[in-house]
Enzyme design. Structure first.
Site, PDB file in Angstrom:
ATOM      1  N   HIS A 116       0.864  -1.185   0.000  1.00 17.45           N
ATOM      2  CA  HIS A 116       0.000   0.000   0.000  1.00 17.45           C
ATOM      3  C   HIS A 116       0.898   1.232   0.000  1.00 17.45           C
ATOM      4  CE1 HIS A 116      -3.751   2.253   0.711  1.00 17.45           C
ATOM      5  NE2 HIS A 116      -2.928   3.113   1.279  1.00 17.45           N
ATOM      6  N   CYS A 117       0.732   2.058  -1.013  1.00 16.44           N
ATOM      7  CA  CYS A 117       1.593   3.233  -1.173  1.00 16.44           C
ATOM      8  C   CYS A 117       0.851   4.493  -0.769  1.00 16.44           C
ATOM      9  CB  CYS A 117       2.070   3.344  -2.621  1.00 16.44           C
ATOM     10  SG  CYS A 117       3.177   4.742  -2.903  1.00 16.44           S
ATOM     11  N   VAL A 118       1.351   5.180   0.238  1.00 16.13           N
ATOM     12  CA  VAL A 118       0.717   6.407   0.711  1.00 16.13           C
ATOM     13  C   VAL A 118       0.800   7.499  -0.358  1.00 16.13           C
ATOM     14  CG1 VAL A 118       0.764   8.184   2.491  1.00 16.13           C
ATOM     15  CG2 VAL A 118       1.257   5.827   3.095  1.00 16.13           C
ATOM     16  N   ASN A 177      -3.267   4.447  -2.709  1.00 15.36           N
ATOM     17  CA  ASN A 177      -3.871   3.244  -3.273  1.00 15.36           C
ATOM     18  C   ASN A 177      -2.945   2.062  -3.018  1.00 15.36           C
ATOM     19  OD1 ASN A 177      -5.647   1.614  -4.642  1.00 15.36           O
ATOM     20  ND2 ASN A 177      -5.331   2.535  -6.647  1.00 15.36           N
TER      21      ASN A 177
END
Length: 548
Positions: A353-355, A359
Protein backbone atom coordinates in the site's frame (compact mmCIF):
# COMPACT_ATOMS: atom_id res chain seq x y z
CA UNK A 1 -10.65 -24.06 45.97
CA UNK A 2 -10.79 -21.53 48.72
CA UNK A 3 -8.53 -18.55 48.66
CA UNK A 4 -6.03 -18.50 51.55
CA UNK A 5 -5.67 -14.76 52.06
CA UNK A 6 -9.17 -13.38 52.66
CA UNK A 7 -11.80 -12.88 49.97
CA UNK A 8 -9.40 -12.07 47.12
CA UNK A 9 -9.72 -14.36 44.13
CA UNK A 10 -7.28 -15.37 41.42
CA UNK A 11 -8.67 -15.70 37.90
CA UNK A 12 -6.57 -17.46 35.26
CA UNK A 13 -7.89 -16.05 32.01
CA UNK A 14 -7.18 -15.36 28.34
CA UNK A 15 -8.43 -12.00 27.14
CA UNK A 16 -10.26 -13.39 24.07
CA UNK A 17 -11.80 -16.42 25.76
CA UNK A 18 -15.59 -16.03 25.93
CA UNK A 19 -15.68 -18.55 28.80
CA UNK A 20 -13.35 -16.29 30.75
CA UNK A 21 -15.42 -13.31 29.68
CA UNK A 22 -18.58 -14.64 31.34
CA UNK A 23 -16.67 -15.37 34.56
CA UNK A 24 -15.30 -11.81 34.56
CA UNK A 25 -18.84 -10.55 33.89
CA UNK A 26 -20.23 -12.55 36.82
CA UNK A 27 -17.50 -11.40 39.21
CA UNK A 28 -18.10 -7.79 38.23
CA UNK A 29 -21.84 -8.19 38.80
CA UNK A 30 -21.19 -9.58 42.26
CA UNK A 31 -18.74 -6.77 43.00
CA UNK A 32 -15.93 -9.20 43.73
CA UNK A 33 -12.35 -8.08 43.26
CA UNK A 34 -9.90 -10.58 41.83
CA UNK A 35 -6.32 -10.90 40.72
CA UNK A 36 -6.01 -11.38 36.97
CA UNK A 37 -3.41 -13.85 35.73
CA UNK A 38 -3.07 -14.09 31.96
CA UNK A 39 -2.75 -17.47 30.23
CA UNK A 40 -1.85 -17.00 26.57
CA UNK A 41 -3.54 -19.85 24.72
CA UNK A 42 -1.85 -18.93 21.44
CA UNK A 43 1.56 -19.45 23.03
CA UNK A 44 0.51 -22.70 24.72
CA UNK A 45 0.82 -21.40 28.29
CA UNK A 46 -2.14 -23.62 29.27
CA UNK A 47 0.14 -26.64 28.88
CA UNK A 48 2.74 -25.53 31.43
CA UNK A 49 3.15 -27.79 34.49
CA UNK A 50 2.01 -24.97 36.79
CA UNK A 51 -1.31 -24.52 34.95
CA UNK A 52 -1.84 -28.26 34.53
CA UNK A 53 -1.96 -28.54 38.31
CA UNK A 54 -4.93 -26.15 38.29
CA UNK A 55 -6.73 -27.71 35.31
CA UNK A 56 -5.49 -30.96 33.74
CA UNK A 57 -7.79 -30.31 30.76
CA UNK A 58 -5.76 -27.18 29.95
CA UNK A 59 -8.82 -24.92 29.60
CA UNK A 60 -9.43 -21.40 30.86
CA UNK A 61 -10.84 -19.92 32.98
CA UNK A 62 -9.67 -21.27 36.31
CA UNK A 63 -10.92 -19.46 39.39
CA UNK A 64 -9.51 -19.89 42.87
CA UNK A 65 -12.89 -19.33 44.51
CA UNK A 66 -14.88 -19.15 47.72
CA UNK A 67 -18.60 -18.48 48.32
CA UNK A 68 -20.04 -14.96 48.12
CA UNK A 69 -23.71 -14.69 49.09
CA UNK A 70 -24.58 -11.25 47.64
CA UNK A 71 -25.83 -10.64 44.08
CA UNK A 72 -27.01 -14.19 43.38
CA UNK A 73 -26.72 -15.43 39.80
CA UNK A 74 -29.73 -17.74 40.11
CA UNK A 75 -33.24 -16.44 40.85
CA UNK A 76 -35.32 -17.75 43.76
CA UNK A 77 -38.22 -18.74 41.50
CA UNK A 78 -37.79 -22.49 40.70
CA UNK A 79 -39.02 -22.14 37.10
CA UNK A 80 -36.72 -19.23 36.32
CA UNK A 81 -33.87 -20.96 38.12
CA UNK A 82 -34.30 -24.07 35.95
CA UNK A 83 -34.51 -21.89 32.84
CA UNK A 84 -31.22 -20.15 33.71
CA UNK A 85 -29.54 -23.51 34.21
CA UNK A 86 -30.96 -24.73 30.88
CA UNK A 87 -29.65 -21.67 28.99
CA UNK A 88 -26.24 -22.04 30.64
CA UNK A 89 -26.20 -25.71 29.66
CA UNK A 90 -27.07 -24.95 26.00
CA UNK A 91 -24.32 -22.34 25.73
CA UNK A 92 -21.64 -24.28 27.58
CA UNK A 93 -22.31 -27.75 26.13
CA UNK A 94 -24.13 -27.30 22.80
CA UNK A 95 -22.60 -24.11 21.40
CA UNK A 96 -19.28 -23.34 23.08
CA UNK A 97 -17.45 -26.66 22.53
CA UNK A 98 -18.20 -26.70 18.81
CA UNK A 99 -16.13 -23.62 18.06
CA UNK A 100 -13.45 -23.63 20.69
CA UNK A 101 -9.94 -22.84 19.50
CA UNK A 102 -8.86 -26.50 19.63
CA UNK A 103 -11.96 -27.62 17.69
CA UNK A 104 -11.54 -25.02 14.97
CA UNK A 105 -7.83 -25.79 14.60
CA UNK A 106 -8.66 -29.47 14.19
CA UNK A 107 -11.25 -28.65 11.51
CA UNK A 108 -8.77 -26.40 9.70
CA UNK A 109 -6.22 -29.19 9.58
CA UNK A 110 -8.70 -31.83 8.40
CA UNK A 111 -11.09 -30.01 6.02
CA UNK A 112 -9.73 -26.48 5.50
CA UNK A 113 -10.35 -22.98 6.86
CA UNK A 114 -13.33 -22.35 4.58
CA UNK A 115 -15.28 -25.20 6.22
CA UNK A 116 -14.14 -24.08 9.65
CA UNK A 117 -16.18 -20.87 9.38
CA UNK A 118 -19.21 -22.64 7.91
CA UNK A 119 -19.12 -25.22 10.70
CA UNK A 120 -18.98 -22.54 13.39
CA UNK A 121 -21.77 -20.46 11.83
CA UNK A 122 -24.06 -23.47 11.42
CA UNK A 123 -23.72 -24.63 15.01
CA UNK A 124 -23.93 -21.15 16.53
CA UNK A 125 -27.14 -20.41 14.62
CA UNK A 126 -28.59 -23.78 15.64
CA UNK A 127 -27.92 -23.01 19.30
CA UNK A 128 -29.18 -19.44 19.02
CA UNK A 129 -32.41 -20.70 17.44
CA UNK A 130 -32.98 -22.94 20.46
CA UNK A 131 -32.34 -20.04 22.85
CA UNK A 132 -34.65 -17.78 20.83
CA UNK A 133 -37.53 -20.25 21.14
CA UNK A 134 -36.79 -20.86 24.81
CA UNK A 135 -36.76 -17.22 25.89
CA UNK A 136 -39.18 -15.37 23.60
CA UNK A 137 -42.22 -15.79 25.92
CA UNK A 138 -40.46 -15.12 29.21
CA UNK A 139 -37.88 -12.47 28.37
CA UNK A 140 -37.90 -9.14 30.20
CA UNK A 141 -35.22 -6.50 30.04
CA UNK A 142 -32.80 -9.38 30.37
CA UNK A 143 -33.07 -13.11 29.60
CA UNK A 144 -35.39 -14.19 32.43
CA UNK A 145 -36.70 -10.92 33.77
CA UNK A 146 -35.45 -7.53 34.80
CA UNK A 147 -32.41 -8.79 36.72
CA UNK A 148 -29.16 -10.18 35.37
CA UNK A 149 -28.76 -13.87 36.10
CA UNK A 150 -26.67 -16.81 34.94
CA UNK A 151 -28.43 -17.05 31.55
CA UNK A 152 -27.33 -13.51 30.71
CA UNK A 153 -23.79 -14.15 31.91
CA UNK A 154 -23.49 -17.16 29.60
CA UNK A 155 -25.22 -15.65 26.56
CA UNK A 156 -23.73 -12.15 26.33
CA UNK A 157 -20.09 -13.08 25.57
CA UNK A 158 -21.28 -15.79 23.17
CA UNK A 159 -23.41 -13.33 21.19
CA UNK A 160 -20.53 -10.83 21.06
CA UNK A 161 -18.12 -13.44 19.71
CA UNK A 162 -20.72 -14.75 17.25
CA UNK A 163 -21.30 -11.33 15.69
CA UNK A 164 -17.70 -10.10 15.67
CA UNK A 165 -15.75 -13.25 14.85
CA UNK A 166 -18.24 -15.45 13.00
CA UNK A 167 -20.36 -12.73 11.35
CA UNK A 168 -23.68 -14.13 12.57
CA UNK A 169 -26.70 -12.16 11.36
CA UNK A 170 -28.50 -11.37 14.62
CA UNK A 171 -31.59 -10.04 12.81
CA UNK A 172 -32.66 -13.70 12.70
CA UNK A 173 -32.79 -13.69 16.51
CA UNK A 174 -34.71 -10.58 17.66
CA UNK A 175 -35.14 -11.78 21.24
CA UNK A 176 -31.45 -12.47 21.72
CA UNK A 177 -30.59 -9.16 20.04
CA UNK A 178 -32.83 -7.24 22.41
CA UNK A 179 -31.28 -8.98 25.44
CA UNK A 180 -27.77 -8.29 24.19
CA UNK A 181 -28.48 -4.60 23.61
CA UNK A 182 -29.46 -4.31 27.28
CA UNK A 183 -26.51 -6.32 28.55
CA UNK A 184 -23.78 -4.59 26.56
CA UNK A 185 -24.68 -1.28 28.18
CA UNK A 186 -23.87 -2.63 31.66
CA UNK A 187 -20.58 -1.33 33.11
CA UNK A 188 -19.86 -4.77 34.57
CA UNK A 189 -20.10 -6.31 31.09
CA UNK A 190 -17.93 -3.63 29.51
CA UNK A 191 -15.29 -3.96 32.21
CA UNK A 192 -15.10 -7.69 31.45
CA UNK A 193 -14.75 -7.20 27.68
CA UNK A 194 -11.61 -8.65 26.02
CA UNK A 195 -10.03 -5.37 24.94
CA UNK A 196 -10.02 -4.10 28.55
CA UNK A 197 -8.05 -7.02 29.94
CA UNK A 198 -4.39 -6.61 30.93
CA UNK A 199 -3.20 -9.25 28.45
CA UNK A 200 -5.17 -7.86 25.49
CA UNK A 201 -3.08 -7.33 22.36
CA UNK A 202 -2.79 -3.58 21.86
CA UNK A 203 -0.67 -3.58 18.71
CA UNK A 204 1.11 -5.84 16.25
CA UNK A 205 -0.24 -8.47 13.89
CA UNK A 206 -1.38 -11.21 16.29
CA UNK A 207 -5.07 -10.30 16.26
CA UNK A 208 -6.82 -9.09 13.15
CA UNK A 209 -8.88 -6.33 14.75
CA UNK A 210 -5.85 -4.71 16.41
CA UNK A 211 -3.69 -4.47 13.31
CA UNK A 212 -2.98 -1.04 11.79
CA UNK A 213 -4.93 1.14 14.21
CA UNK A 214 -3.44 4.04 12.29
CA UNK A 215 -5.17 2.96 9.05
CA UNK A 216 -7.73 5.75 9.38
CA UNK A 217 -4.87 8.24 9.60
CA UNK A 218 -3.30 6.78 6.47
CA UNK A 219 -6.59 7.08 4.60
CA UNK A 220 -6.89 10.68 5.72
CA UNK A 221 -3.40 11.42 4.42
CA UNK A 222 -4.51 10.50 0.91
CA UNK A 223 -5.65 13.87 -0.39
CA UNK A 224 -2.78 15.58 1.44
CA UNK A 225 -0.21 13.38 -0.31
CA UNK A 226 -1.72 14.11 -3.72
CA UNK A 227 -1.59 17.83 -2.97
CA UNK A 228 2.00 17.43 -1.79
CA UNK A 229 3.00 15.75 -5.07
CA UNK A 230 1.27 18.46 -7.08
CA UNK A 231 2.93 21.10 -4.89
CA UNK A 232 6.40 19.72 -5.61
CA UNK A 233 5.54 19.61 -9.31
CA UNK A 234 4.30 23.22 -9.14
CA UNK A 235 7.42 24.54 -7.41
CA UNK A 236 9.65 22.66 -9.86
CA UNK A 237 7.70 23.95 -12.85
CA UNK A 238 7.99 27.52 -11.63
CA UNK A 239 11.74 27.20 -11.11
CA UNK A 240 12.54 25.49 -14.41
CA UNK A 241 10.06 27.06 -16.82
CA UNK A 242 9.02 30.41 -15.40
CA UNK A 243 12.20 31.50 -13.63
CA UNK A 244 15.12 30.01 -15.56
CA UNK A 245 14.66 28.32 -18.94
CA UNK A 246 11.51 30.06 -20.15
CA UNK A 247 13.09 33.55 -20.24
CA UNK A 248 16.29 32.04 -21.69
CA UNK A 249 14.43 31.19 -24.90
CA UNK A 250 14.54 34.91 -25.79
CA UNK A 251 18.30 35.18 -25.43
CA UNK A 252 19.02 33.65 -28.83
CA UNK A 253 22.03 31.61 -29.83
CA UNK A 254 23.19 28.32 -28.36
CA UNK A 255 21.77 29.14 -24.93
CA UNK A 256 18.31 29.53 -26.42
CA UNK A 257 18.62 26.19 -28.25
CA UNK A 258 19.76 24.44 -25.05
CA UNK A 259 16.82 25.96 -23.17
CA UNK A 260 14.40 24.69 -25.82
CA UNK A 261 15.79 21.16 -25.56
CA UNK A 262 15.54 21.21 -21.75
CA UNK A 263 11.95 22.52 -21.83
CA UNK A 264 10.84 19.93 -24.40
CA UNK A 265 12.31 17.08 -22.38
CA UNK A 266 10.95 18.58 -19.14
CA UNK A 267 7.38 18.84 -20.46
CA UNK A 268 7.46 15.40 -22.08
CA UNK A 269 8.66 13.71 -18.89
CA UNK A 270 6.23 15.75 -16.79
CA UNK A 271 3.27 14.62 -18.90
CA UNK A 272 4.38 10.96 -18.67
CA UNK A 273 4.98 11.30 -14.91
CA UNK A 274 1.52 12.75 -14.22
CA UNK A 275 -0.16 10.30 -16.59
CA UNK A 276 1.49 7.37 -14.81
CA UNK A 277 0.83 8.84 -11.37
CA UNK A 278 -2.90 9.34 -11.82
CA UNK A 279 -3.18 5.96 -13.53
CA UNK A 280 -1.90 4.38 -10.31
CA UNK A 281 -4.16 6.54 -8.16
CA UNK A 282 -7.35 5.93 -10.14
CA UNK A 283 -6.89 2.26 -11.16
CA UNK A 284 -8.33 -0.42 -8.91
CA UNK A 285 -5.43 -2.75 -8.05
CA UNK A 286 -7.71 -5.78 -8.34
CA UNK A 287 -10.12 -7.27 -5.82
CA UNK A 288 -11.59 -10.73 -5.32
CA UNK A 289 -15.30 -11.15 -6.14
CA UNK A 290 -17.15 -12.30 -3.00
CA UNK A 291 -18.25 -15.86 -2.29
CA UNK A 292 -16.15 -17.63 -4.89
CA UNK A 293 -14.52 -21.00 -4.45
CA UNK A 294 -12.32 -23.35 -6.52
CA UNK A 295 -14.09 -25.78 -8.83
CA UNK A 296 -10.99 -27.72 -9.84
CA UNK A 297 -7.59 -28.64 -8.49
CA UNK A 298 -4.65 -28.64 -10.90
CA UNK A 299 -2.85 -31.27 -8.85
CA UNK A 300 -5.62 -33.75 -9.71
CA UNK A 301 -5.12 -33.19 -13.43
CA UNK A 302 -7.22 -32.08 -16.39
CA UNK A 303 -9.25 -29.60 -14.33
CA UNK A 304 -11.94 -32.09 -13.29
CA UNK A 305 -14.74 -30.26 -11.43
CA UNK A 306 -14.67 -30.71 -7.68
CA UNK A 307 -17.75 -31.84 -5.80
CA UNK A 308 -18.34 -30.76 -2.22
CA UNK A 309 -16.60 -33.72 -0.62
CA UNK A 310 -13.56 -33.30 -2.85
CA UNK A 311 -13.36 -29.59 -2.18
CA UNK A 312 -13.59 -30.14 1.56
CA UNK A 313 -10.56 -32.36 1.30
CA UNK A 314 -8.27 -29.80 -0.27
CA UNK A 315 -5.21 -29.04 1.84
CA UNK A 316 -5.34 -25.83 3.85
CA UNK A 317 -1.87 -25.55 5.24
CA UNK A 318 0.22 -22.46 4.71
CA UNK A 319 2.29 -24.14 2.00
CA UNK A 320 -0.75 -24.49 -0.27
CA UNK A 321 -0.44 -21.62 -2.74
CA UNK A 322 -3.85 -22.11 -4.37
CA UNK A 323 -6.43 -22.59 -1.63
CA UNK A 324 -6.11 -19.82 0.94
CA UNK A 325 -8.45 -18.06 3.33
CA UNK A 326 -8.64 -14.48 4.60
CA UNK A 327 -9.75 -14.36 8.21
CA UNK A 328 -10.36 -10.61 8.01
CA UNK A 329 -12.65 -10.72 4.96
CA UNK A 330 -14.01 -14.15 5.98
CA UNK A 331 -13.67 -15.53 2.47
CA UNK A 332 -11.37 -17.60 0.30
CA UNK A 333 -8.65 -15.78 -1.55
CA UNK A 334 -6.55 -16.80 -4.55
CA UNK A 335 -2.80 -17.36 -4.48
CA UNK A 336 -0.64 -14.23 -4.58
CA UNK A 337 -3.49 -12.28 -2.99
CA UNK A 338 -3.08 -10.45 0.32
CA UNK A 339 -5.26 -8.43 2.65
CA UNK A 340 -4.61 -4.69 2.88
CA UNK A 341 -5.56 -3.35 6.30
CA UNK A 342 -5.56 0.23 5.01
CA UNK A 343 -7.99 -0.47 2.15
CA UNK A 344 -9.83 -3.08 4.24
CA UNK A 345 -9.97 -5.73 1.49
CA UNK A 346 -7.97 -8.40 -0.29
CA UNK A 347 -5.91 -7.23 -3.28
CA UNK A 348 -4.88 -9.47 -6.17
CA UNK A 349 -1.11 -9.89 -6.44
CA UNK A 350 -0.66 -7.15 -3.85
CA UNK A 351 2.77 -5.52 -3.73
CA UNK A 352 2.23 -2.89 -1.04
CA UNK A 353 0.00 0.00 0.00
CA UNK A 354 1.59 3.23 -1.17
CA UNK A 355 0.72 6.41 0.71
CA UNK A 356 2.06 8.55 -2.14
CA UNK A 357 -0.47 7.20 -4.61
CA UNK A 358 -3.26 6.77 -2.01
CA UNK A 359 -3.87 3.24 -3.27
CA UNK A 360 -2.67 -0.32 -3.14
CA UNK A 361 -0.24 -1.44 -5.80
CA UNK A 362 -1.48 -4.74 -7.20
CA UNK A 363 -2.16 -6.78 -10.32
CA UNK A 364 -3.97 -4.09 -12.29
CA UNK A 365 -1.80 -1.04 -11.59
CA UNK A 366 1.68 -2.40 -10.90
CA UNK A 367 2.94 -1.43 -14.37
CA UNK A 368 1.66 2.12 -13.87
CA UNK A 369 3.46 2.32 -10.53
CA UNK A 370 6.74 1.21 -12.08
CA UNK A 371 6.38 3.77 -14.87
CA UNK A 372 5.64 6.43 -12.25
CA UNK A 373 8.92 5.59 -10.52
CA UNK A 374 10.75 5.50 -13.85
CA UNK A 375 9.52 8.88 -15.10
CA UNK A 376 9.89 10.44 -11.65
CA UNK A 377 13.55 9.42 -11.63
CA UNK A 378 14.15 10.78 -15.14
CA UNK A 379 12.29 14.02 -14.43
CA UNK A 380 13.98 14.72 -11.11
CA UNK A 381 17.39 13.85 -12.57
CA UNK A 382 16.79 16.25 -15.48
CA UNK A 383 15.73 19.04 -13.12
CA UNK A 384 18.72 18.42 -10.85
CA UNK A 385 21.14 18.70 -13.76
CA UNK A 386 19.30 21.69 -15.24
CA UNK A 387 19.42 23.64 -11.96
CA UNK A 388 22.89 22.53 -10.91
CA UNK A 389 24.65 25.63 -12.26
CA UNK A 390 22.15 27.90 -10.53
CA UNK A 391 22.61 25.96 -7.29
CA UNK A 392 26.39 26.32 -7.46
CA UNK A 393 25.98 30.05 -8.08
CA UNK A 394 24.27 30.28 -4.73
CA UNK A 395 27.58 29.38 -3.02
CA UNK A 396 29.80 31.54 -5.24
CA UNK A 397 30.46 35.27 -5.44
CA UNK A 398 28.74 35.54 -8.81
CA UNK A 399 25.61 37.63 -9.07
CA UNK A 400 22.45 35.55 -9.40
CA UNK A 401 19.93 36.97 -11.91
CA UNK A 402 16.47 37.52 -10.50
CA UNK A 403 14.98 38.28 -7.12
CA UNK A 404 15.75 36.64 -3.76
CA UNK A 405 12.41 34.83 -4.10
CA UNK A 406 13.38 33.19 -7.38
CA UNK A 407 16.76 32.27 -5.90
CA UNK A 408 15.06 30.58 -2.92
CA UNK A 409 12.62 28.75 -5.20
CA UNK A 410 15.45 27.48 -7.37
CA UNK A 411 17.43 26.33 -4.33
CA UNK A 412 14.42 24.47 -2.86
CA UNK A 413 13.59 22.86 -6.21
CA UNK A 414 17.14 21.60 -6.64
CA UNK A 415 17.28 20.08 -3.15
CA UNK A 416 13.83 18.44 -3.48
CA UNK A 417 14.52 16.97 -6.90
CA UNK A 418 17.95 15.70 -5.88
CA UNK A 419 16.45 14.01 -2.83
CA UNK A 420 13.63 12.44 -4.86
CA UNK A 421 16.02 11.28 -7.58
CA UNK A 422 18.26 9.45 -5.11
CA UNK A 423 15.40 7.88 -3.13
CA UNK A 424 13.36 6.86 -6.17
CA UNK A 425 16.46 5.30 -7.75
CA UNK A 426 16.69 2.89 -4.83
CA UNK A 427 13.02 1.92 -5.12
CA UNK A 428 13.32 1.59 -8.89
CA UNK A 429 16.26 -0.78 -8.65
CA UNK A 430 14.42 -2.87 -6.04
CA UNK A 431 11.26 -3.18 -8.13
CA UNK A 432 13.20 -4.00 -11.29
CA UNK A 433 14.76 -6.92 -9.42
CA UNK A 434 11.29 -8.01 -8.25
CA UNK A 435 9.87 -7.87 -11.78
CA UNK A 436 12.73 -9.94 -13.21
CA UNK A 437 12.05 -12.60 -10.55
CA UNK A 438 8.23 -12.43 -10.99
CA UNK A 439 7.62 -11.62 -7.36
CA UNK A 440 6.22 -8.82 -5.23
CA UNK A 441 7.51 -6.94 -2.21
CA UNK A 442 5.35 -9.05 0.11
CA UNK A 443 6.35 -12.32 -1.56
CA UNK A 444 10.03 -11.35 -1.48
CA UNK A 445 9.73 -11.01 2.28
CA UNK A 446 7.64 -14.16 2.77
CA UNK A 447 9.66 -16.57 0.64
CA UNK A 448 12.92 -15.49 2.31
CA UNK A 449 15.38 -18.33 1.59
CA UNK A 450 13.26 -20.37 -0.83
CA UNK A 451 15.77 -21.74 -3.36
CA UNK A 452 13.38 -21.68 -6.33
CA UNK A 453 10.41 -19.35 -6.70
CA UNK A 454 7.63 -21.36 -8.30
CA UNK A 455 6.40 -18.47 -10.48
CA UNK A 456 9.78 -17.58 -11.96
CA UNK A 457 9.59 -18.15 -15.74
CA UNK A 458 12.73 -16.34 -16.74
CA UNK A 459 13.41 -12.63 -16.97
CA UNK A 460 11.80 -11.98 -20.35
CA UNK A 461 8.51 -13.69 -19.58
CA UNK A 462 8.44 -12.29 -16.05
CA UNK A 463 8.80 -8.81 -17.53
CA UNK A 464 6.01 -9.46 -20.05
CA UNK A 465 3.60 -10.49 -17.29
CA UNK A 466 3.75 -6.94 -15.97
CA UNK A 467 4.36 -4.85 -19.08
CA UNK A 468 2.67 -7.00 -21.74
CA UNK A 469 4.07 -8.40 -24.96
CA UNK A 470 3.48 -5.34 -27.19
CA UNK A 471 6.70 -3.33 -27.08
CA UNK A 472 4.93 -0.18 -28.29
CA UNK A 473 3.10 0.03 -24.96
CA UNK A 474 5.95 -0.79 -22.61
CA UNK A 475 6.70 2.83 -21.71
CA UNK A 476 3.17 4.23 -21.47
CA UNK A 477 0.57 3.55 -18.74
CA UNK A 478 -1.75 1.62 -21.03
CA UNK A 479 -2.06 -1.77 -22.71
CA UNK A 480 -2.78 -2.87 -26.26
CA UNK A 481 -6.08 -4.60 -27.04
CA UNK A 482 -4.18 -7.82 -27.61
CA UNK A 483 -2.57 -7.65 -24.17
CA UNK A 484 -5.90 -6.82 -22.56
CA UNK A 485 -7.32 -10.01 -24.04
CA UNK A 486 -4.30 -12.00 -22.94
CA UNK A 487 -4.13 -10.29 -19.55
CA UNK A 488 -7.73 -9.93 -18.35
CA UNK A 489 -6.56 -9.21 -14.81
CA UNK A 490 -6.23 -5.68 -16.15
CA UNK A 491 -9.95 -5.55 -16.82
CA UNK A 492 -13.03 -5.57 -14.60
CA UNK A 493 -12.82 -8.62 -12.33
CA UNK A 494 -16.61 -8.73 -12.02
CA UNK A 495 -17.01 -9.15 -15.77
CA UNK A 496 -14.17 -11.45 -16.71
CA UNK A 497 -12.14 -14.45 -15.66
CA UNK A 498 -8.68 -13.50 -14.49
CA UNK A 499 -5.42 -15.37 -14.30
CA UNK A 500 -2.55 -14.46 -12.03
CA UNK A 501 -0.49 -17.59 -11.59
CA UNK A 502 2.31 -19.17 -13.55
CA UNK A 503 4.35 -22.12 -12.34
CA UNK A 504 7.87 -22.70 -13.60
CA UNK A 505 6.73 -26.17 -14.69
CA UNK A 506 3.41 -25.32 -16.30
CA UNK A 507 1.05 -22.41 -16.64
CA UNK A 508 -1.63 -22.32 -13.94
CA UNK A 509 -4.88 -20.55 -14.66
CA UNK A 510 -7.24 -18.97 -12.20
CA UNK A 511 -10.66 -17.86 -13.33
CA UNK A 512 -12.58 -15.48 -11.08
CA UNK A 513 -16.05 -15.02 -12.45
CA UNK A 514 -18.85 -12.72 -11.39
CA UNK A 515 -20.78 -15.68 -10.08
CA UNK A 516 -17.85 -16.50 -7.83
CA UNK A 517 -15.98 -19.52 -9.19
CA UNK A 518 -12.36 -20.39 -9.79
CA UNK A 519 -10.84 -22.96 -12.08
CA UNK A 520 -7.21 -23.99 -12.02
CA UNK A 521 -5.92 -25.78 -15.07
CA UNK A 522 -3.07 -26.38 -17.44
CA UNK A 523 -2.95 -24.89 -20.91
CA UNK A 524 -4.28 -28.15 -22.26
CA UNK A 525 -7.31 -28.24 -19.99
CA UNK A 526 -7.89 -24.53 -20.50
CA UNK A 527 -8.14 -25.10 -24.24
CA UNK A 528 -10.85 -27.65 -23.64
CA UNK A 529 -12.78 -25.39 -21.26
CA UNK A 530 -12.72 -22.28 -23.41
CA UNK A 531 -12.60 -23.97 -26.83
CA UNK A 532 -9.99 -21.42 -27.81
CA UNK A 533 -6.82 -22.09 -29.71
CA UNK A 534 -4.15 -23.78 -27.66
CA UNK A 535 -0.99 -21.70 -27.21
CA UNK A 536 2.13 -22.72 -29.04
CA UNK A 537 3.92 -23.77 -25.86
CA UNK A 538 2.87 -24.40 -22.29
CA UNK A 539 5.15 -21.61 -21.11
CA UNK A 540 3.53 -18.92 -23.23
CA UNK A 541 2.07 -15.98 -21.37
CA UNK A 542 -1.49 -16.75 -22.19
CA UNK A 543 -4.50 -15.30 -20.45
CA UNK A 544 -8.03 -15.64 -21.66
CA UNK A 545 -10.86 -13.25 -20.83
CA UNK A 546 -14.23 -14.85 -21.10
CA UNK A 547 -16.89 -12.14 -21.12
CA UNK A 548 -20.31 -12.88 -19.81
Amino acid sequence: MAAKDGPKLVLYSFWQSSCSWRVRFALNLKGISYEYKAVNLLKGEQFTPEFEKLNPLHFVPVLVDEKYPHTPLLPADPQHKALNLQVASIVSSSIQPLHMLSTLKYLEEKVGPQEQLLFAQTNVEKGFLALEKLLKDIVGKYATGDEVYMADVFMAPRIAVATERFKIDMSKFPTLSRIYESLKALPEFLAASPERQPDAVKSGTTMAWNVFKFCTVLRGLGSIMILLVLGVVGVTYYSVVVTNYGPALLDGGLHSLLSAVVLILFHFLLVMLLWSYFSVVLTDPGSVPPNWRPTADEERGEADPLNDSEFNGLPSDSSNQRIRYCRKCNQLKPPRCHHCSVCGRCVLKMDHHCVWVVNCVGAQNYKYFLLFLFYTFLETTLVTLALLSNFLTFFSDEEFPGTPGTLATTFISFVLNLAFALSVLGFLIMHISLVTANTTTIEAYEKKTTPKWRYDLGRKKNFEQVFGTDKRYWFIPAYSDEDLQRMPALEDTEASCIVLLYSYRQVEFMFLEARGTICLGSTKSLSKMTKDKKPETSENLWRVAKKK
